[in-house]
Write a protein that holds these residues in place. Structure first.
Motif, PDB file in Angstrom:
ATOM      1  N   UNK A   1       0.802  -1.227   0.000  1.00 28.67           N
ATOM      2  CA  UNK A   1       0.000   0.000   0.000  1.00 28.67           C
ATOM      3  C   UNK A   1       0.833   1.275   0.000  1.00 28.67           C
ATOM      4  N   UNK A   2       2.076   1.192   0.474  1.00 28.32           N
ATOM      5  CA  UNK A   2       2.893   2.397   0.577  1.00 28.32           C
ATOM      6  C   UNK A   2       2.398   3.370   1.623  1.00 28.32           C
ATOM      7  N   UNK A   3       1.706   2.858   2.626  1.00 25.08           N
ATOM      8  CA  UNK A   3       1.054   3.721   3.617  1.00 25.08           C
ATOM      9  C   UNK A   3       2.016   4.290   4.645  1.00 25.08           C
ATOM     10  N   UNK A   4       3.142   3.638   4.866  1.00 25.71           N
ATOM     11  CA  UNK A   4       4.049   4.070   5.936  1.00 25.71           C
ATOM     12  C   UNK A   4       4.551   5.497   5.708  1.00 25.71           C
ATOM     13  N   UNK A   5       4.798   5.863   4.460  1.00 23.86           N
ATOM     14  CA  UNK A   5       5.273   7.221   4.155  1.00 23.86           C
ATOM     15  C   UNK A   5       4.321   8.266   4.714  1.00 23.86           C
ATOM     16  N   UNK A   6       3.025   8.062   4.499  1.00 28.89           N
ATOM     17  CA  UNK A   6       2.021   9.043   4.921  1.00 28.89           C
ATOM     18  C   UNK A   6       1.772   8.964   6.426  1.00 28.89           C
ATOM     19  N   UNK A   7       1.855   7.761   6.983  1.00 27.44           N
ATOM     20  CA  UNK A   7       1.707   7.621   8.424  1.00 27.44           C
ATOM     21  C   UNK A   7       2.846   8.327   9.150  1.00 27.44           C
ATOM     22  N   UNK A   8       4.047   8.292   8.565  1.00 29.14           N
ATOM     23  CA  UNK A   8       5.182   8.993   9.164  1.00 29.14           C
ATOM     24  C   UNK A   8       4.985  10.506   9.101  1.00 29.14           C
ATOM     25  N   UNK A   9       4.432  10.987   8.008  1.00 31.93           N
ATOM     26  CA  UNK A   9       4.192  12.423   7.872  1.00 31.93           C
ATOM     27  C   UNK A   9       3.202  12.924   8.915  1.00 31.93           C
ATOM     28  N   UNK A  10       2.194  12.120   9.206  1.00 40.48           N
ATOM     29  CA  UNK A  10       1.106  12.562  10.089  1.00 40.48           C
ATOM     30  C   UNK A  10       1.233  12.036  11.513  1.00 40.48           C
ATOM     31  N   UNK A  11       2.206  11.186  11.787  1.00 46.15           N
ATOM     32  CA  UNK A  11       2.367  10.661  13.138  1.00 46.15           C
ATOM     33  C   UNK A  11       1.283   9.694  13.543  1.00 46.15           C
ATOM     34  N   UNK A  12       0.975   8.748  12.669  1.00 43.19           N
ATOM     35  CA  UNK A  12      -0.096   7.780  12.908  1.00 43.19           C
ATOM     36  C   UNK A  12       0.484   6.370  12.965  1.00 43.19           C
ATOM     37  N   UNK A  13       0.086   5.610  13.970  1.00 39.86           N
ATOM     38  CA  UNK A  13       0.410   4.189  14.036  1.00 39.86           C
ATOM     39  C   UNK A  13      -0.553   3.428  13.128  1.00 39.86           C
ATOM     40  N   UNK A  14      -0.027   2.516  12.327  1.00 43.51           N
ATOM     41  CA  UNK A  14      -0.843   1.658  11.471  1.00 43.51           C
ATOM     42  C   UNK A  14      -0.870   0.252  12.039  1.00 43.51           C
ATOM     43  N   UNK A  15      -2.068  -0.293  12.208  1.00 41.73           N
ATOM     44  CA  UNK A  15      -2.215  -1.660  12.712  1.00 41.73           C
ATOM     45  C   UNK A  15      -2.977  -2.468  11.672  1.00 41.73           C
ATOM     46  N   UNK A  16      -2.340  -3.516  11.153  1.00 44.88           N
ATOM     47  CA  UNK A  16      -2.928  -4.336  10.085  1.00 44.88           C
ATOM     48  C   UNK A  16      -2.946  -5.797  10.517  1.00 44.88           C
ATOM     49  N   UNK A  17      -4.063  -6.286  11.045  1.00 46.23           N
ATOM     50  CA  UNK A  17      -4.145  -7.682  11.477  1.00 46.23           C
ATOM     51  C   UNK A  17      -4.387  -8.631  10.310  1.00 46.23           C
ATOM     52  N   UNK A  18      -4.215  -9.906  10.572  1.00 45.53           N
ATOM     53  CA  UNK A  18      -4.604 -10.951   9.628  1.00 45.53           C
ATOM     54  C   UNK A  18      -6.126 -10.916   9.444  1.00 45.53           C
ATOM     55  N   UNK A  19      -6.604 -11.600   8.414  1.00 44.25           N
ATOM     56  CA  UNK A  19      -8.025 -11.524   8.048  1.00 44.25           C
ATOM     57  C   UNK A  19      -8.878 -12.635   8.646  1.00 44.25           C
ATOM     58  N   UNK A  20      -8.274 -13.566   9.341  1.00 47.50           N
ATOM     59  CA  UNK A  20      -9.045 -14.671   9.911  1.00 47.50           C
ATOM     60  C   UNK A  20      -8.195 -15.392  10.938  1.00 47.50           C
ATOM     61  N   UNK A  21      -8.804 -16.242  11.746  1.00 49.21           N
ATOM     62  CA  UNK A  21      -8.012 -17.127  12.600  1.00 49.21           C
ATOM     63  C   UNK A  21      -7.210 -18.099  11.740  1.00 49.21           C
ATOM     64  N   UNK A  22      -6.129 -18.608  12.309  1.00 52.51           N
ATOM     65  CA  UNK A  22      -5.254 -19.546  11.593  1.00 52.51           C
ATOM     66  C   UNK A  22      -4.853 -20.693  12.528  1.00 52.51           C
ATOM     67  N   UNK A  23      -4.405 -21.780  11.946  1.00 55.98           N
ATOM     68  CA  UNK A  23      -3.909 -22.909  12.717  1.00 55.98           C
ATOM     69  C   UNK A  23      -4.556 -24.213  12.290  1.00 55.98           C
ATOM     70  N   UNK A  24      -3.927 -25.313  12.679  1.00 53.44           N
ATOM     71  CA  UNK A  24      -4.417 -26.629  12.266  1.00 53.44           C
ATOM     72  C   UNK A  24      -5.804 -26.936  12.810  1.00 53.44           C
ATOM     73  N   UNK A  25      -6.134 -26.401  13.969  1.00 52.46           N
ATOM     74  CA  UNK A  25      -7.437 -26.709  14.578  1.00 52.46           C
ATOM     75  C   UNK A  25      -8.558 -25.808  14.064  1.00 52.46           C
ATOM     76  N   UNK A  26      -8.222 -24.821  13.231  1.00 57.68           N
ATOM     77  CA  UNK A  26      -9.206 -23.856  12.741  1.00 57.68           C
ATOM     78  C   UNK A  26      -9.891 -24.410  11.504  1.00 57.68           C
ATOM     79  N   UNK A  27     -11.220 -24.351  11.484  1.00 62.07           N
ATOM     80  CA  UNK A  27     -11.995 -24.866  10.356  1.00 62.07           C
ATOM     81  C   UNK A  27     -11.651 -24.104   9.082  1.00 62.07           C
ATOM     82  N   UNK A  28     -11.752 -24.804   7.962  1.00 67.07           N
ATOM     83  CA  UNK A  28     -11.475 -24.202   6.668  1.00 67.07           C
ATOM     84  C   UNK A  28     -12.429 -24.789   5.642  1.00 67.07           C
ATOM     85  N   UNK A  29     -12.400 -24.235   4.438  1.00 66.45           N
ATOM     86  CA  UNK A  29     -13.261 -24.711   3.364  1.00 66.45           C
ATOM     87  C   UNK A  29     -12.530 -24.579   2.052  1.00 66.45           C
TER      88      UNK A  29
END
Length: 275
Positions: free
Chosen positions: A63-91
């Protein structure tokens, strides 16, 4: 928690962490960008929710977002989109299961045990962030596609929690398109009244807070007509008197080339709201 990556970036640090999630019952990875201002005191946080098939890596590397976050002094938090692991259901397929959490709390098995991304994003993740990084407690939220759906619905359902919300190419009416219908039926069951709790076009009608919605949509997006349908949210907002800025960007598709072209404007929008 465990820090997996630590990379200098625009005067700050792009980190990736792994931590235990009690809500999801698994380990989760999260990208955290700390701007240079974080060395001197707490900073506001922009939460980014990614789309189908993504992990935390897509946003932080494309995304190239870090450049703009540095300019404005903003922390960016980007989590994964789902749970993960062998015990987690999938399709089978990319639009259900791992990588396709849809930012809701599943109520049907085999999904209900782990797929509680709504609670994770709204409560557990901010608590973890604010306990471990110099975050001020001032928040905004944004996302792309499935993550745009998540950002809009979470902001609409939690008045006062976020100063601003924006989205790129969001799934605004999941109850009316194939991606959402497949996920909602699996995670929530066949009762369409239940689906309304995670549908932005339904939520704006009863929103307790008129938080303005900012949306950029590519005019050449291959999913525009059959999965995204921003005109449905536009009509719902007009009927409810809810402020919406919907910008159709000619020639742009659904990719991170589109996001990187306009992410600077979104971060500036959030920075102004979080002052």
């Amino acid at each position: 928690m465990q820090r997996l990556e630590h990379r200098a970036c625009f005067g700050g640090w792009q980190d990736v962490y792994r931590h235990d999630s009690k809500v999801l019952g698994c380990e989760m990875t999260v990208g955290v960008y700390l701007p240079p201002q974080a060395e001197h005191g707490p900073c506001p946080v922009l939460y980014w929710l990614s789309g189908l098939t993504c992990t935390e890596q897509n946003f932080i590397t494309k995304a190239g977002a870090q450049r703009y976050a540095a300019e404005h002094g903003i922390i960016l938090v980007a989590p994964d989109t789902s749970p993960r692991g062998e015990s987690v259901a999938d399709a089978e397929g990319y639009d259900l299961g791992k990588g396709a959490g849809f930012y809701l709390n599943a109520t049907r098995e085999p999904w209900a045990r782990h797929y509680r991304m709504y609670d994770y994003i709204v409560d557990e993740l901010p608590a973890w962030v604010e306990a471990n990084v110099p975050a001020s407690g001032v928040r905004a939220i944004s996302g792309h596609s499935m993550g745009g759906h998540g950002a809009l619905t979470i902001a609409l359902k939690n008045p006062g929690r976020y100063r601003s919300v924006s989205a790129f190419s969001p799934i605004v009416a999941p109850s009316q398109v194939a991606w959402g219908q497949k996920a909602f039926a699996a995670y929530l069951g066949e009762d369409r009244e239940v689906w309304k709790a995670y549908d932005a076009t339904e939520l704006v009608a009863h929103a307790q807070e008129k938080l303005p919605l900012l949306i950029d949509q590519g005019g050449a997006d291959e999913f525009l007509q059959n999965q995204l349908r921003p005109e449905l949210l536009q009509a719902a907002c007009e009927a409810a008197g809810h402020p919406l800025e919907l910008r159709l960007q000619p020639g742009y598709d659904h990719s991170y080339y589109f996001i990187s072209s306009f992410i600077g404007g979104h971060i500036a929008h959030h920075a102004e709201a979080m002052r």
